[in-house]
Structures are given as structure tokens and as C-alpha cells.
Design a protein around this motif. Sequence first.
Motif, mmCIF file in Angstrom:
data_model
loop_
_atom_site.group_PDB
_atom_site.id
_atom_site.type_symbol
_atom_site.label_atom_id
_atom_site.label_comp_id
_atom_site.label_asym_id
_atom_site.label_seq_id
_atom_site.Cartn_x
_atom_site.Cartn_y
_atom_site.Cartn_z
ATOM 1 N N ALA A 165 21.637 1.026 3.965
ATOM 2 C CA ALA A 165 20.767 0.804 5.120
ATOM 3 C C ALA A 165 21.248 1.587 6.334
ATOM 4 O O ALA A 165 20.447 2.159 7.084
ATOM 5 C CB ALA A 165 20.683 -0.687 5.442
ATOM 6 N N VAL A 166 22.560 1.608 6.529
ATOM 7 C CA VAL A 166 23.123 2.395 7.628
ATOM 8 C C VAL A 166 22.839 3.875 7.402
ATOM 9 O O VAL A 166 22.461 4.610 8.325
ATOM 10 C CB VAL A 166 24.633 2.140 7.753
ATOM 11 C CG1 VAL A 166 25.270 3.114 8.744
ATOM 12 C CG2 VAL A 166 24.900 0.693 8.181
ATOM 13 N N GLU A 167 22.974 4.336 6.165
ATOM 14 C CA GLU A 167 22.760 5.752 5.853
ATOM 15 C C GLU A 167 21.325 6.202 6.132
ATOM 16 O O GLU A 167 21.097 7.339 6.555
ATOM 17 C CB GLU A 167 23.115 6.026 4.387
ATOM 18 C CG GLU A 167 24.603 5.948 4.081
ATOM 19 C CD GLU A 167 24.891 6.042 2.590
ATOM 20 O OE1 GLU A 167 23.921 6.246 1.810
ATOM 21 O OE2 GLU A 167 26.058 5.898 2.210
ATOM 22 N N VAL A 168 20.342 5.318 5.893
ATOM 23 C CA VAL A 168 18.956 5.710 6.141
ATOM 24 C C VAL A 168 18.560 5.546 7.602
ATOM 25 O O VAL A 168 17.428 5.860 7.971
ATOM 26 C CB VAL A 168 17.961 4.942 5.240
ATOM 27 C CG1 VAL A 168 18.251 5.191 3.770
ATOM 28 C CG2 VAL A 168 17.946 3.457 5.561
ATOM 29 N N TRP A 227 12.042 7.902 4.836
ATOM 30 C CA TRP A 227 10.791 8.516 5.299
ATOM 31 C C TRP A 227 10.225 7.748 6.494
ATOM 32 O O TRP A 227 9.814 8.337 7.500
ATOM 33 C CB TRP A 227 9.796 8.543 4.146
ATOM 34 C CG TRP A 227 8.429 9.021 4.509
ATOM 35 C CD1 TRP A 227 7.975 10.301 4.528
ATOM 36 C CD2 TRP A 227 7.325 8.189 4.907
ATOM 37 N NE1 TRP A 227 6.655 10.333 4.915
ATOM 38 C CE2 TRP A 227 6.230 9.049 5.158
ATOM 39 C CE3 TRP A 227 7.152 6.816 5.075
ATOM 40 C CZ2 TRP A 227 4.987 8.568 5.574
ATOM 41 C CZ3 TRP A 227 5.922 6.336 5.495
ATOM 42 C CH2 TRP A 227 4.850 7.206 5.733
ATOM 43 N N LEU A 228 10.179 6.421 6.384
ATOM 44 C CA LEU A 228 9.654 5.607 7.480
ATOM 45 C C LEU A 228 10.549 5.717 8.706
ATOM 46 O O LEU A 228 10.057 5.820 9.841
ATOM 47 C CB LEU A 228 9.533 4.153 7.042
ATOM 48 C CG LEU A 228 8.981 3.180 8.090
ATOM 49 C CD1 LEU A 228 7.567 3.569 8.499
ATOM 50 C CD2 LEU A 228 9.011 1.746 7.555
ATOM 51 N N ARG A 229 11.867 5.722 8.493
ATOM 52 C CA ARG A 229 12.805 5.840 9.616
ATOM 53 C C ARG A 229 12.574 7.137 10.391
ATOM 54 O O ARG A 229 12.637 7.142 11.631
ATOM 55 C CB ARG A 229 14.222 5.793 9.068
ATOM 56 C CG ARG A 229 15.338 6.086 10.045
ATOM 57 C CD ARG A 229 15.526 5.011 11.098
ATOM 58 N NE ARG A 229 14.607 5.115 12.219
ATOM 59 C CZ ARG A 229 14.640 4.326 13.282
ATOM 60 N NH1 ARG A 229 15.514 3.342 13.368
ATOM 61 N NH2 ARG A 229 13.765 4.481 14.262
ATOM 62 N N GLU A 230 12.271 8.212 9.701
ATOM 63 C CA GLU A 230 12.036 9.496 10.358
ATOM 64 C C GLU A 230 10.778 9.474 11.224
ATOM 65 O O GLU A 230 10.692 10.192 12.220
ATOM 66 C CB GLU A 230 11.911 10.606 9.311
ATOM 67 C CG GLU A 230 13.219 10.936 8.606
ATOM 68 C CD GLU A 230 13.017 11.942 7.492
ATOM 69 O OE1 GLU A 230 11.845 12.367 7.282
ATOM 70 O OE2 GLU A 230 14.006 12.316 6.836
ATOM 71 N N TRP A 288 14.856 3.985 -1.562
ATOM 72 C CA TRP A 288 15.629 4.355 -0.374
ATOM 73 C C TRP A 288 15.023 5.587 0.288
ATOM 74 O O TRP A 288 15.068 5.723 1.515
ATOM 75 C CB TRP A 288 17.086 4.597 -0.745
ATOM 76 C CG TRP A 288 17.853 3.345 -1.031
ATOM 77 C CD1 TRP A 288 18.302 2.907 -2.239
ATOM 78 C CD2 TRP A 288 18.244 2.348 -0.073
ATOM 79 N NE1 TRP A 288 18.948 1.699 -2.101
ATOM 80 C CE2 TRP A 288 18.937 1.333 -0.789
ATOM 81 C CE3 TRP A 288 18.084 2.205 1.301
ATOM 82 C CZ2 TRP A 288 19.464 0.198 -0.170
ATOM 83 C CZ3 TRP A 288 18.607 1.075 1.926
ATOM 84 C CH2 TRP A 288 19.289 0.088 1.196
ATOM 85 N N GLU A 289 14.407 6.450 -0.497
ATOM 86 C CA GLU A 289 13.734 7.615 0.074
ATOM 87 C C GLU A 289 12.536 7.193 0.922
ATOM 88 O O GLU A 289 12.262 7.788 1.973
ATOM 89 C CB GLU A 289 13.295 8.571 -1.042
ATOM 90 C CG GLU A 289 14.434 9.306 -1.728
ATOM 91 C CD GLU A 289 15.255 8.410 -2.650
ATOM 92 O OE1 GLU A 289 14.740 7.338 -3.069
ATOM 93 O OE2 GLU A 289 16.403 8.779 -2.953
ATOM 94 N N GLY A 309 0.814 -1.202 0.000
ATOM 95 C CA GLY A 309 0.000 0.000 0.000
ATOM 96 C C GLY A 309 0.853 1.259 0.000
ATOM 97 O O GLY A 309 2.074 1.210 -0.138
ATOM 98 N N ASP A 310 0.188 2.404 0.175
ATOM 99 C CA ASP A 310 0.927 3.665 0.151
ATOM 100 C C ASP A 310 1.608 3.928 1.488
ATOM 101 O O ASP A 310 1.479 3.151 2.441
ATOM 102 C CB ASP A 310 0.011 4.833 -0.237
ATOM 103 C CG ASP A 310 -1.183 4.990 0.713
ATOM 104 O OD1 ASP A 310 -1.101 4.549 1.874
ATOM 105 O OD2 ASP A 310 -2.209 5.563 0.281
ATOM 106 N N ARG A 311 2.351 5.034 1.557
ATOM 107 C CA ARG A 311 3.122 5.346 2.755
ATOM 108 C C ARG A 311 2.244 5.416 4.003
ATOM 109 O O ARG A 311 2.623 4.920 5.074
ATOM 110 C CB ARG A 311 3.862 6.679 2.574
ATOM 111 C CG ARG A 311 5.081 6.617 1.666
ATOM 112 C CD ARG A 311 5.750 7.982 1.610
ATOM 113 N NE ARG A 311 7.036 7.944 0.927
ATOM 114 C CZ ARG A 311 7.864 8.985 0.844
ATOM 115 N NH1 ARG A 311 7.514 10.151 1.389
ATOM 116 N NH2 ARG A 311 9.023 8.865 0.208
ATOM 117 N N GLU A 312 1.085 6.048 3.862
ATOM 118 C CA GLU A 312 0.229 6.241 5.031
ATOM 119 C C GLU A 312 -0.267 4.906 5.579
ATOM 120 O O GLU A 312 -0.359 4.727 6.801
ATOM 121 C CB GLU A 312 -0.951 7.142 4.660
ATOM 122 C CG GLU A 312 -0.587 8.616 4.520
ATOM 123 C CD GLU A 312 0.369 8.890 3.361
ATOM 124 O OE1 GLU A 312 0.268 8.182 2.318
ATOM 125 O OE2 GLU A 312 1.219 9.791 3.501
#
Length: 387
Positions: A263-266, A240-243, A235-236, A132-135
Motif C-alpha cells: 500500500a505504501v509502494e502504490v 492507476w487510481l493513485r496516479e 495492485w496495478e 465496474g471498470d476503471r473509468e
Amino acid sequence: MSQWFETVAEAHRRARKRLPKSVYKALVAGSERGTTLQDNIAAFGEIGFAPHIANLPAERDQRTEVMGQEVASPVLISPTGVQAVHPEGEVAVARAAAEAGVAMGLSSFASRSIEDVVEVNEQTFFQLYWVGDRERVLARAERAKKAGAKGLILTLDWCFAHGRDWGSPPIPEKMDLRTKLGFAPQGLLRPRWLYGFLRHGLPDLTTPNMVPPGEQPPTFFGAYGEWMFTPPPTWEDLAWLRERWDGPMAIKGITRPDDARRAVEVGADAISVSNHGGNNLDSTPAAIRLLPAIAEAVGDDVEILLDGGVRRGSDVVKALALGAKAVLIGRAYLWGLAAEGQAGVRNVLDILHSGIDSGLLALGRSSVHDLRPEDVIVPEGFTRAAG
């Protein structure tokens, strides 16, 4: 004691005798011709040990910390989808894991809800597929957090390579009367399995974690179909999810050092070196072959887990010596669950715990944290690296 088994191989044999043919084949099969599936297991046998004979530690300690959770052993329950091997499914697995002091991974496609599982094992990580979408992805993560999940496992090692040279087992869309009648002959040939489900109700193959509580959950194939047609995350998207997720997060499916660095960078707290148990792109090398190069690339920056082919405590020791913090197991505990339910899962965890202890003793290591590459003998040409 007649219910006790001494090896994971014996749990496998009992599971094969107890499960209907379709259920069993769904557990053991890998994608295409099974090259990766076989290599996951065989590769561990190529690694040797270099044991000592004196000054061995009288006491050994397996305690460690994974994604902020203190656990009694470096073995975690890998999240697996709808479980038709036992009527209590993931709840039975979670109870056994809690008894053993290890963490539980619960799949988005699990047959039991995150609320039910956290209730019996507080050390539960919730696994997300990007569906599904981000939300909608974030909503499932927030539900898991509200339920008490300690972290996320974001699974990305899946390319929908579901063809199998030996034939894919039939998995029904839903368990309606017609389907039940069609599968009745298989069930009748496995009366203990059938009796267990008749007592608790036949599995409905739904995925309650894919929708808010109280809503009608989609069938496994309904959820799977939506996943297939969801564009893969970028990766974006992961950043986004990490934030927005303020707890520990692992990214599962790493096979390349360059992806490990990304993966480390995000902001991943952990990565799992995994090929989805041989069910992703066939001919991907065994996870243990890929581990050393990834550990060399990012071992100081992130917790490294390994998932794939673990059948013995000695396998765990080898993985830790080559750079993993802990391992995840999948088929091993499912065989225990099929063989003897909750007690069978605990049996499997006890077998692995005992094998790790024997490895620590022979190698002269008093803690799992002391294991080093020099404890194992890795043949020339064993490791693989890409990217």
C-alpha cells in the motif's frame, strides 16, 4: 437529560429496543459464526494500562491531523452502507460529526448523496468500492472531488462471506408496496422508528453515489450485485487510481505487514487496519491484535488508522499507544443514530472524547501524540502477524 446516555453500551441497548428486528440484526451480525466480530471487542479488554498518580497534566489535547484534515479528536466516522436506522441517515451523522469537529466517511452505498453530506460537513472523505471498470471507478471519485470530498477511502476488506450461523436478516431488494406490507408487523412493533420514517418517507434502499447526479440510482442489491461480479482490483489498478487522484487516499482492510508495505509502494497516504467489523473472512484476528506488527513495518511511512471493535475512549487510547494515528467507528455511531438521531451520534462522540481525556490524564500524557507502547500492558501472545 432523559435522552442522554453515558456509555456506548447504553446506546446499543436503546437501539435494540427501537429498531425493527431485521434492521437491528443487520447492524450487529458478523460473518459465519462471528469469531472475528467477538474478538474485535474482546481483544481490547486484554490490554491493560499503566497509570501514573502524580505530575499529571492539568490540560489535555486531542487535536490531530488525519489525511490533511485537522480534527478535534482522533475518532473518524467509518463509512457504512444504506442506513435504515434513522430517516435522515448519513446527513444526521455528518451534522453530529461536524459539531464535534471530526471527519465523516461516506460510503459509495450510502443512502444520501455526497453533495448532501459535504454540504453539512466539509471534512468528508468518500469511500470507494471497486465496482465496474476503471473509468466508472474514476468517475465516482471525480464526482466526489467536485462535491468537495477531502480524500478517498478505498475499501478492500470484503470477500462476500455473508453467511451467518444465526441467520442473515432479510433485506429487501426494493421498498415496493408488497415489501412494505411484508415488513409492516416488524414496524408496528417499533412505533417510534415507524413514525419517524412515516414523517420523512420510508427508505427506498437506493445508492445515489453509484451513478451521476440526476440518473436513477440502483438499489442497494443492484449495486451490491455489480460489485460481486466485478473482478477484484490488482495492485496495478490501485496504482492507476493513485496516479489519477490528486488528493489524499487511504486503503482500508489491511491485516498483513506485506500488504501494508505494498500500500505504501502504490502511494497510499493512509491505511486502515481493518477486518470490516467482523464481516469479512471469519477467524481473521481482531484489528487491534494486528496493529503492532503493521505499525512496526510501516509506521514511519504512512498514517495508520484502526477500524474494528472500538466502544470506549479507552479503546481509542490503546490503539493510539500501539501505533494508530486515529480510529474509525461504525456500529457505535449507528447505535447512537438509532437511539436519538443526530443528538445520539453526538452523544457517542462526546462519550469517546471524554474517555480519551480520562486516559490521557491517568497516563500522564498531555496530548494524543504523546501516547507510547509503554503506556499499555500487552499480554504475551496477544499480537498476531502474518506475511
